[in-house]
Design an enzyme around this catalytic site. Sequence first.
Site, PDB file in Angstrom:
ATOM      1  N   HIS A  86       0.891  -1.841   0.260  1.00 41.49           N
ATOM      2  CA  HIS A  86       0.444   0.279  -0.135  1.00 41.49           C
ATOM      3  C   HIS A  86       1.408   1.414  -0.201  1.00 41.49           C
ATOM      4  O   HIS A  86       1.779   1.413   0.719  1.00 41.49           O
ATOM      5  CB  HIS A  86      -0.767   0.284   1.508  1.00 41.49           C
ATOM      6  CG  HIS A  86      -1.860   0.578   1.697  1.00 41.49           C
ATOM      7  ND1 HIS A  86      -2.874   1.149   0.642  1.00 41.49           N
ATOM      8  CD2 HIS A  86      -1.293   2.774   2.078  1.00 41.49           C
ATOM      9  CE1 HIS A  86      -3.388   2.781   0.603  1.00 41.49           C
ATOM     10  NE2 HIS A  86      -2.577   3.264   1.376  1.00 41.49           N
ATOM     11  N   SER A 134      -7.543   4.266   9.047  1.00 44.17           N
ATOM     12  CA  SER A 134      -8.931   4.303   7.585  1.00 44.17           C
ATOM     13  C   SER A 134      -7.821   3.250   6.653  1.00 44.17           C
ATOM     14  O   SER A 134      -8.133   2.293   6.126  1.00 44.17           O
ATOM     15  CB  SER A 134      -8.494   5.501   7.069  1.00 44.17           C
ATOM     16  OG  SER A 134      -9.012   5.521   5.740  1.00 44.17           O
TER      17      SER A 134
HETATM   18  N1  URA Z   1      -5.808   7.061   3.014  1.00 43.42           N
HETATM   19  C1  URA Z   1      -5.966   6.385   2.893  1.00 43.42           C
HETATM   20  O1  URA Z   1      -7.019   5.541   2.829  1.00 43.42           O
HETATM   21  N2  URA Z   1      -7.295   7.303   4.587  1.00 43.42           N
HETATM   22  C2  URA Z   1      -6.861   7.982   5.352  1.00 43.42           C
HETATM   23  O2  URA Z   1      -7.166   8.612   5.806  1.00 43.42           O
HETATM   24  C3  URA Z   1      -5.656   8.577   4.529  1.00 43.42           C
HETATM   25  C4  URA Z   1      -5.073   8.510   3.595  1.00 43.42           C
END
Ligand code: URA
Length: 441
Positions: free
Chosen positions: A82, A183
């Site tokens: 990621h 998140s």
């Molecule tokens: N990318 C995400 O998936 N969530 C965030 O809060 C910031 C960047």
Amino acid sequence: MRAVDIIMAKREGRELSREELGFLINGFVAGTIPDYQVSAWAMAVFFRGMSPEETATLTELMLSSGGRMDLSGIPGPLVDKHSTGGVGDKTSLILAPLVASLGLRDPMMSGRALGHTGGTLDKLESIPGYRTGLSPAEFREILARDGFAMTGQTRDTVPADRLLYALRDVSATVESIPLITASILSKKKAEGAEALVLDVKYGSGAFMKDPAEAERLARSLVDTGAALGLRIIALLTNMDQPLGSMVGNFLEVEECYTCLDPALYDAARSADLMELTLELGARMLMLGGKAGNPEEGRRFCLEALAGGKPRELFLRNIESQGGDQKRFLAMLGTYRSPHRAEIPAREDGYISRIDARKIGQAGIGLGVGRNRSEDPVSPDVGLQLHKKAGALVQKGDPLMTAWGKDRESLKAAIPILEGAFEYAAAAPSPEKLVMKEIRYG
Ligand code: URA
């Protein structure tokens, strides 16, 4: 329990319990706690932060707000990557077939372009016919057969994050390390990865400009990911100038394809992109138990690329996800908007800086990206950099070619693009691409 007491407790800097966080998140998703109270809580978190335990609990609660991809029965190791996002950041498209060719399975669930940063789904959809909205059954089938599959989030993927992110976006609370951590990791856990390599970027084109702040985010992601049972490593990487030479949707897919094909690979254009890909790929192989150290991992990646299997898997995936590989191959080097402009050097000297954020912002206007999630993007627009930071140029030398969705967008982008280049009389000292590796413990 009352939401106002939870907001007050966080405002005073107290650690919230699982029960309190659960009350807030579940009530928010169920619609019994209003947006304004959740926004107030997010602002309290922004200022007061969260303990590592609180961050892990929040991530688990967000994860359980939706379904999880069922990858049971698919032989692993299931390893993903990621990135926190950048300009010209396209390593996923090279990494997925590369590590799949070396025995990993990469269940890749990606996002779309937003603001100045690009999105993997928009890039892939520039291939005619390519579908990123796979059903769970299709995702499983393609992952099991090809070694990787590329899909987007569904409405059932961490609904708490979808709702909370929308609130954070309009309440100036996006840049909170615990909220970003929860998140990202809730979505990565939902896609079914067992191990994760994180590319945490800093610099002008990154979400976090300051390296120290990016390092704090990387540390939070690694510690929380480990607490949730993920094998995880983060690399802290520079995003001051665009990665590679292409910025755009099809243009980036094309650059990735050239990196997968030894006959087409051009180090003069894509050396930094390849370097980062090898560093990330080596860590993915380590986490998947296929390499003992980064050097061995890099060697395996280079051998695989030279053998051609990653390129074959990339083309096979195009077919698996509804695209036409013959059409794709015929588009290489030619699929460009007719609205084109050349950007020449304005001075003699060394290019000391190419401001990635300005390039990304100009890209939005050209049609590469979007400011609002519902805006469309154009597949055949973007930029090709002919020079990178450190190059010696003379006034009038071609620096960049730009393709826009129409003449007006090109006209508006040109001054921004010209302003992205800075010049110096002496050669700038080269920036390190990978600044640090952050592991658990
Ligand atoms: N990318 C995400 O998936 N969530 C965030 O809060 C910031 C960047």
